[in-house]
Design a protein around this motif. Structure first.
Motif, PDB file in Angstrom:
ATOM      1  N   LEU A   1      20.038 -29.613  19.755  1.00 38.27           N
ATOM      2  CA  LEU A   1      19.605 -30.960  20.128  1.00 38.27           C
ATOM      3  C   LEU A   1      19.891 -31.248  21.598  1.00 38.27           C
ATOM      4  CD1 LEU A   1      18.445 -33.660  19.122  1.00 38.27           C
ATOM      5  CD2 LEU A   1      20.778 -34.379  18.595  1.00 38.27           C
ATOM      6  N   ALA A   2      21.085 -30.821  22.091  1.00 40.03           N
ATOM      7  CA  ALA A   2      21.421 -31.054  23.502  1.00 40.03           C
ATOM      8  C   ALA A   2      20.457 -30.293  24.414  1.00 40.03           C
ATOM      9  CB  ALA A   2      22.866 -30.617  23.753  1.00 40.03           C
ATOM     10  N   GLU A   3      20.140 -29.005  24.047  1.00 37.53           N
ATOM     11  CA  GLU A   3      19.201 -28.226  24.863  1.00 37.53           C
ATOM     12  C   GLU A   3      17.811 -28.864  24.854  1.00 37.53           C
ATOM     13  OE1 GLU A   3      19.374 -24.419  23.064  1.00 37.53           O
ATOM     14  OE2 GLU A   3      21.409 -23.946  23.765  1.00 37.53           O
ATOM     15  N   GLN A   4      17.380 -29.322  23.661  1.00 41.42           N
ATOM     16  CA  GLN A   4      16.049 -29.913  23.571  1.00 41.42           C
ATOM     17  C   GLN A   4      15.969 -31.235  24.328  1.00 41.42           C
ATOM     18  OE1 GLN A   4      13.672 -28.151  22.166  1.00 41.42           O
ATOM     19  NE2 GLN A   4      12.082 -29.644  22.713  1.00 41.42           N
ATOM     20  N   GLU A   5      17.066 -32.001  24.358  1.00 39.15           N
ATOM     21  CA  GLU A   5      17.085 -33.279  25.071  1.00 39.15           C
ATOM     22  C   GLU A   5      16.914 -33.061  26.566  1.00 39.15           C
ATOM     23  OE1 GLU A   5      19.812 -37.352  25.377  1.00 39.15           O
ATOM     24  OE2 GLU A   5      20.627 -35.532  24.434  1.00 39.15           O
ATOM     25  N   VAL A   6      17.580 -31.997  27.103  1.00 42.67           N
ATOM     26  CA  VAL A   6      17.428 -31.676  28.533  1.00 42.67           C
ATOM     27  C   VAL A   6      15.986 -31.331  28.825  1.00 42.67           C
ATOM     28  CG1 VAL A   6      18.114 -30.064  30.341  1.00 42.67           C
ATOM     29  CG2 VAL A   6      19.831 -30.947  28.762  1.00 42.67           C
ATOM     30  N   THR A  38       7.077 -31.387  22.926  1.00 44.04           N
ATOM     31  CA  THR A  38       8.541 -31.376  23.121  1.00 44.04           C
ATOM     32  C   THR A  38       9.181 -32.575  22.447  1.00 44.04           C
ATOM     33  OG1 THR A  38       8.222 -30.275  25.253  1.00 44.04           O
ATOM     34  CG2 THR A  38      10.365 -31.286  24.863  1.00 44.04           C
ATOM     35  N   ALA A  39       8.531 -33.767  22.554  1.00 44.98           N
ATOM     36  CA  ALA A  39       9.066 -34.974  21.907  1.00 44.98           C
ATOM     37  C   ALA A  39       9.088 -34.827  20.390  1.00 44.98           C
ATOM     38  CB  ALA A  39       8.222 -36.187  22.301  1.00 44.98           C
ATOM     39  N   ALA A  40       8.045 -34.205  19.826  1.00 46.76           N
ATOM     40  CA  ALA A  40       8.010 -34.012  18.367  1.00 46.76           C
ATOM     41  C   ALA A  40       9.104 -33.070  17.916  1.00 46.76           C
ATOM     42  CB  ALA A  40       6.632 -33.485  17.949  1.00 46.76           C
ATOM     43  N   THR A  41       9.317 -31.970  18.705  1.00 44.89           N
ATOM     44  CA  THR A  41      10.377 -31.009  18.350  1.00 44.89           C
ATOM     45  C   THR A  41      11.743 -31.674  18.427  1.00 44.89           C
ATOM     46  OG1 THR A  41       9.024 -29.218  19.238  1.00 44.89           O
ATOM     47  CG2 THR A  41      11.366 -28.761  18.936  1.00 44.89           C
ATOM     48  N   PHE A  42      11.960 -32.481  19.483  1.00 47.67           N
ATOM     49  CA  PHE A  42      13.234 -33.190  19.635  1.00 47.67           C
ATOM     50  C   PHE A  42      13.483 -34.129  18.445  1.00 47.67           C
ATOM     51  CE2 PHE A  42      15.466 -37.062  20.956  1.00 47.67           C
ATOM     52  CZ  PHE A  42      16.670 -36.506  21.394  1.00 47.67           C
ATOM     53  N   GLN A  43      12.411 -34.829  18.020  1.00 45.09           N
ATOM     54  CA  GLN A  43      12.562 -35.762  16.899  1.00 45.09           C
ATOM     55  C   GLN A  43      12.912 -35.024  15.604  1.00 45.09           C
ATOM     56  OE1 GLN A  43      12.411 -39.108  17.243  1.00 45.09           O
ATOM     57  NE2 GLN A  43      13.126 -39.211  15.153  1.00 45.09           N
ATOM     58  N   GLN A  44      12.292 -33.840  15.403  1.00 46.61           N
ATOM     59  CA  GLN A  44      12.591 -33.069  14.186  1.00 46.61           C
ATOM     60  C   GLN A  44      14.040 -32.605  14.184  1.00 46.61           C
ATOM     61  OE1 GLN A  44       9.739 -29.882  14.146  1.00 46.61           O
ATOM     62  NE2 GLN A  44       8.009 -31.228  13.550  1.00 46.61           N
ATOM     63  N   ILE A  45      14.519 -32.074  15.355  1.00 42.01           N
ATOM     64  CA  ILE A  45      15.908 -31.600  15.428  1.00 42.01           C
ATOM     65  C   ILE A  45      16.873 -32.775  15.248  1.00 42.01           C
ATOM     66  CG2 ILE A  45      17.636 -30.515  16.936  1.00 42.01           C
ATOM     67  CD1 ILE A  45      15.338 -28.931  18.229  1.00 42.01           C
ATOM     68  N   THR A  62      26.083 -27.878  11.454  1.00 45.53           N
ATOM     69  CA  THR A  62      26.077 -29.087  12.306  1.00 45.53           C
ATOM     70  C   THR A  62      26.339 -28.743  13.762  1.00 45.53           C
ATOM     71  OG1 THR A  62      26.882 -30.384  10.438  1.00 45.53           O
ATOM     72  CG2 THR A  62      27.114 -31.362  12.609  1.00 45.53           C
ATOM     73  N   VAL A  63      27.289 -27.844  14.002  1.00 48.23           N
ATOM     74  CA  VAL A  63      27.587 -27.441  15.386  1.00 48.23           C
ATOM     75  C   VAL A  63      26.365 -26.782  16.000  1.00 48.23           C
ATOM     76  CG1 VAL A  63      29.004 -25.911  16.795  1.00 48.23           C
ATOM     77  CG2 VAL A  63      30.062 -27.253  14.976  1.00 48.23           C
ATOM     78  N   THR A  64      25.724 -25.865  15.249  1.00 45.32           N
ATOM     79  CA  THR A  64      24.537 -25.162  15.769  1.00 45.32           C
ATOM     80  C   THR A  64      23.422 -26.170  16.078  1.00 45.32           C
ATOM     81  OG1 THR A  64      25.108 -23.256  14.419  1.00 45.32           O
ATOM     82  CG2 THR A  64      22.862 -23.379  15.262  1.00 45.32           C
ATOM     83  N   CYS A  65      23.192 -27.141  15.146  1.00 48.92           N
ATOM     84  CA  CYS A  65      22.116 -28.123  15.331  1.00 48.92           C
ATOM     85  C   CYS A  65      22.407 -29.023  16.536  1.00 48.92           C
ATOM     86  CB  CYS A  65      21.954 -28.959  14.059  1.00 48.92           C
ATOM     87  SG  CYS A  65      20.561 -30.087  14.106  1.00 48.92           S
ATOM     88  N   ALA A  66      23.682 -29.390  16.759  1.00 51.25           N
ATOM     89  CA  ALA A  66      24.039 -30.243  17.902  1.00 51.25           C
ATOM     90  C   ALA A  66      23.748 -29.524  19.219  1.00 51.25           C
ATOM     91  CB  ALA A  66      25.501 -30.633  17.807  1.00 51.25           C
TER      92      ALA A  66
END
Length: 954
Positions: A464-469, A533-540, A457-461
């Motif tokens: 997710l933060a990097e992908q959101e930026v 990028t939006a698709a990758t963000f949604q998957q993560i 969970t920590v790794t995925c969070a």
């Protein structure tokens, strides 16, 4: 109107009974729910069942127009558009049932059912049955299926067409609606809004105008066939009519005189013939008179002779009456003696049966007693011997009872209930210790899984933060690039000139002025990168949500395990270990086995004592029955002997009475030929009345004959006077023999005159009628022409044979109202677009608010955009159709598969807005993302053999 529950059985792919109850959780609390499942699983069957129960119709048959027979079981056939096709093949019966809240606030239940003959799968299909019930008052509605359907429309508040526009939304019609022609739009609006009256008005105006013009033409043709004769011809006809009238009156008077003369001649002939006939009747009457007088004399002599015979038989009558009295008295004694003898014989027979029965019972009792004693020898046991044997067996029973009581005391000393209770407690304690061991192992494994999930969970969070930026960065670039390639920006760029300042940025250099293709290529590249990028963000993001859900679940499980473990450990902390408990259980098992062996021995002896006791009791009862049977047999034989003696005595008395009665009957049979005295006297009286009646009739016949003869003589005198008068009148008639010919000629002449007069009168009467009719037709023509002119003007404005002219005009106003409601819903679905009517037509165009309110054609919309706008139109129609009725249930069938992730999210948010307005919304879709977003679902799962099952999750 609100749907409360849907139930169905054996419809299409759904086998067996299923129920969707919106009053139970989780559907009760859910404002929006999904009906999900693979294609063909049976999702739309639920909506078919809803419509079947309320309207005896199904949406899937809406477009079926051909009447084609399909083969059913055996040689039977069924039309392809028949709703009974929904019954699952291989089943004998099925139904669709809906509970709903009506417009009056009451709860109702409507049930549609169909079955095959004898509910067998190979039986012929029977007509469907409809049942309607008020659940609040328990009232059952009665009537034919047509009457019940009409009552349902009143209870629901919607017709089938309004229901499928208000409660069931199908987007396919509106996708067609966006791009159809004006006439097709008008027809579709008519169908969806129920405003077909405008087409009918247009067609009716056209038909009325055509009918009015045809009526005017018909009146002209009627006027042309009416003929009026000239005035000169009319005067000549009237004069000729007067002459013919005078000739007719003279001919009628002459014919009347000729008929009078002919009547005199014919009457004379008739009266002469009648006089001759009366003379013949007089001669015949005199002969009849003589015969009647002779017959009267003979009857008077016969009556005198009959009275003399009656006096001669009076002594025999007296003697016969005395014998009848004696015979009657003797017969009374005979009947009494016969009855007493019969009763005595009957009692002998009955007591014979009693003796036989007593003897049989004595033998049966003796046989039963021998069986109990196992005595099969030839010698007979006396009653005293049997009683001694019984005494010995009772003494043996007493000795065995003492031994049995000692064995029972040993059993009681074991304390078996305490042993079993201790064994049960030890087994429960052993299970508790084993559960503690298993829970401890499971808790350790759960802690390991939680540690692993926390690291993931920590790794995925972090990812997710990097992908959101990265997504926000590329989104800003994408928005800028989209603005750069907009229609207005492109047009502005083409107007730039080198050296002139840009009105937007003020720069005098314009690097993209001549490089539009480069700009477009760059925009497409940025757009692709943004979408990726939006698709990758949604998957993560989806993975992060799943990890958090799994982690929370494991922690909850860990807490439950700890609670259970503590509870088990606190139950009996000083119970010992598993090995000690197992040894205690082994010792108890041996003790219980010893008890079982002793109990078996006691039980065997108990059975033997029960058999001995039952044997002694049965022997006691048999001895008593045997003693009673002996007494009864002896008593019955004594009574039978007494009755037989009484029968012999009564038989002798009966024989004496019988002999005396026969002698009296013999003497009586020789008098009056054996006839009854009263009957003989009655016969004599009847015969005397007959002779007197015949004599009286003969006297009357003689009197009538005398009167008839006198009357004939008087009639002859009257006829002679009449004949004399007629002969005097005939002397004044010339040629009496030629009168018939003269009358016939005069009748022909009168007939010809009458015919000519009738012809002239008819022509004159027709002239009068023609004048009246011509005046009426002229008046009617003026009225019809005025009416035809009005219809012609109205037809020019709105009339047409197909109804299209007024339909287009009327539906233009309907379309404006529909677009008002649709744009309100579209503002929730997509703020970018707004629908607008092309002025003067029924065509639609789209306003793109993101492109400076640019007007776009509907053909430029993508598939997802078309669906969102179609959905807005469908929801707008729902609002339009339910303005006067509160509809709390809404079902949307398919159409979400063409949406991307953002559009799907927008559509869901719009549906959630509808949910907040108080509607319960059901969405039918097989889109995975939509099913994941809606937590409450009615899932339809495919099984083998084309079957499906339903489950409600949430």
């Amino acid at each position: 109107m609100k749907i409360i529950a849907i139930r169905l059985k054996n419809l299409t792919s759904i086998e067996g009974s299923v129920e969707i109850d919106f009053t139970e959780e989780p559907l009760r609390s859910a404002g929006i729910f999904a009906i999900s499942g693979p294609t063909g699983a049976g999702k739309s069957t639920l909506l078919d069942a809803l419509c079947l129960a309320l309207y005896d119709k199904a949406p899937r048959f809406a477009n079926s127009v051909e009447s084609i027979p399909l083969s059913d079981v055996g040689d039977n056939q069924i039309n392809q558009s028949d709703v009974r096709n929904l019954l699952r093949r291989g089943t004998g019966e099925g139904y669709a049932e809906v509970d709903f809240q009506g417009v009056d606030g009451h709860r109702y239940r409507s049930r549609w059912s169909v079955r095959r003959t004898r509910s067998k799968s190979n039986g012929s299909l029977q007509p469907q049955v409809l049942e309607v019930k008020d659940l609040d008052t328990d009232q059952e509605y009665q009537g034919t299926k047509k009457e019940l359907l009409a009552q349902l429309v009143e209870l629901v508040g919607l017709t089938y067409e309004q229901f499928t526009r208000t409660v069931l939304l199908a987007q396919n019609d509106f996708a067609t609606f966006l791009k159809s022609r004006g006439t097709a739009k008008a027809e579709l609006l008519e169908k969806l809004t129920g405003t077909g009256i405008y087409s009918r008005i247009s067609q009716e105006v056209f038909a009325k105008n055509k009918a009015a013009q045809e009526e005017v033409a018909l009146i002209h043709s009627r006027m042309s066939v009416i003929e009026l004769m000239p005035e000169e011809e009319l005067l000549a006809l009237q004069k000729e009519k007067e002459q013919l009238t005078e000739r007719r009156d003279a001919g009628i008077k002459l014919l009347r005189d000729l008929n009078t003369q002919l009547n005199i001649v014919r009457s004379l002939k008739t009266q002469e013939e009648l006089w001759k006939k009366k003379e013949e009747e007089e001669q015949s009457g005199q002969e009849n008179m003589v015969a009647l007088q002779r017959s009267l004399q003979l009857q008077e002599e016969g009556l005198i002779h009959f009275k003399a015979q009656w006096e001669a038989i009076q002594p025999d009558l007296k003697k016969a009456r005395q014998l009848d009295i004696q015979i009657q008295s003797q017969q009374t004694g005979y009947a009494q003696s016969q009855k007493i003898l019969k009763e005595a014989r009957l009692r002998v027979t009955e007591y014979g049966k009693v003796v036989q029965s007593a003897t049989s019972q004595l033998q049966m009792s003796y046989h039963s007693m021998n069986l109990l004693l196992n005595h099969v020898g030839g010698e007979t046991l006396e009653l005293e011997q049997v009683e001694k044997i019984l005494q010995k067996e009772e003494e043996l029973l007493e000795s065995r009872l003492k031994v049995h009581e000692e064995c029972q005391q040993r059993l009681n000393a074991f304390g078996y209930p305490a042993l079993v209770d201790t064994q049960s407690k030890l087994k429960n304690e052993l299970v508790r210790l084993q559960n503690i061991r298993q829970l401890t192992e499971t808790e350790m494994k759960t802690k390991e899984d939680i540690g692993k999930l926390e690291k993931e969970t920590v790794t995925c969070a972090q990812e997710l933060a990097e992908q959101e930026v990265a997504l926000k960065t590329i989104q800003r670039l994408y928005e800028n690039a989209r603005m750069a390639v907009g229609k207005d920006v492109t047009a502005l760029r083409q107007q730039l000139q080198e050296g002139e300042a840009c009105p937007v940025c003020g720069s005098t250099t314009h690097p993209y002025h001549q490089e539009q293709e480069v700009v477009d290529t760059l925009f497409r590249s940025i757009e692709q990168e943004y979408n990726a990028t939006a698709a990758t963000f949604q998957q993560i993001n989806n993975r992060n949500i799943a990890l958090q859900r799994d982690l929370a679940h494991l922690k909850h499980v860990e807490e439950q395990l700890k609670t259970q473990l503590v509870a088990l450990q606190q139950e009996n902390p000083e119970s010992g270990n598993e090995e000690q408990i197992k040894n205690q259980l082994k010792e108890l098992a041996e003790r219980i086995l010893e008890y079982g062996n002793l109990y078996a021995e006691w039980q065997q002896k108990d059975e033997e004592i029960k058999k001995m006791r039952a044997h002694c009791t049965a022997l006691h009862e048999n001895v008593s029955r045997y003693r009673l049977a002996m007494q009864k047999a002896a008593s019955s034989k004594e009574q039978l002997a007494i009755l037989e003696t009484a029968v012999i005595t009564e038989q002798g008395r009966f024989d004496i009475i019988t002999k005396a009665l026969e002698e009296l009957r013999l003497e009586r049979s020789q008098l009056l030929k054996g006839k009854n005295v009263d009957e003989a006297e009655a016969a004599v009286v009847r015969r005397e009345k007959e002779l007197n009646a015949t004599l009286e009739k003969s006297r009357k016949d003689v009197e009538m004959a005398q009167n008839r003869l006198a009357g004939l003589q008087g009639e002859k005198k009257q006829l002679s006077v009449v004949i004399k008068e007629l002969r005097e009148q005939q002397k004044h008639i010339e040629f009496p023999d030629q009168l018939p010919e003269t009358i016939a000629k005069q009748q022909d002449e009168n007939s010809n005159t009458e015919s000519s007069l009738a012809s002239i009168s008819a022509r004159l009467l027709q002239q009068v009628k023609n004048k009246v009719i011509a005046g009426q037709i002229a008046k009617e023509l003026a009225e019809k022409q005025l009416k035809a002119e009005r219809w012609a003007k109205l037809n020019k404005l709105i009339g047409s044979a197909d109804g299209a002219k007024f339909k287009v005009i009327a539906q233009s106003y309907t379309l404006n109202l529909l677009l008002f409601h649709a744009n309100r819903h579209l503002s929730y679905l997509s703020k970018r677009y707004k629908l607008q009517q092309v002025p003067g037509t029924l065509a639609l165009q789209v306003i793109d608010c993101d492109m400076c309110d640019e007007v776009r054609t509907v053909y430029s919309l993508s598939g997802g955009e078309s669906f969102l706008i179609s959905l807005a139109l469908a929801l707008g129609l729902s609002s339009l159709s339910s303005n006067n009725l509160k509809v709390e249930s809404l079902f949307i069938d398919e159409g979400f598969g063409s949406l991307d992730a953002n559009s799907l999210r927008t559509a869901m948010e719009a549906l959630e807005q509808l949910q907040m307005q108080g509607r319960k919304i059901g969405v039918i879709s097989h889109v995975q993302e939509m099913s994941e977003r809606i937590s409450v679902q009615v899932q339809v799962h495919k099984k083998v053999n084309g079957k499906s099952v339903l489950t409600v999750v949430g």
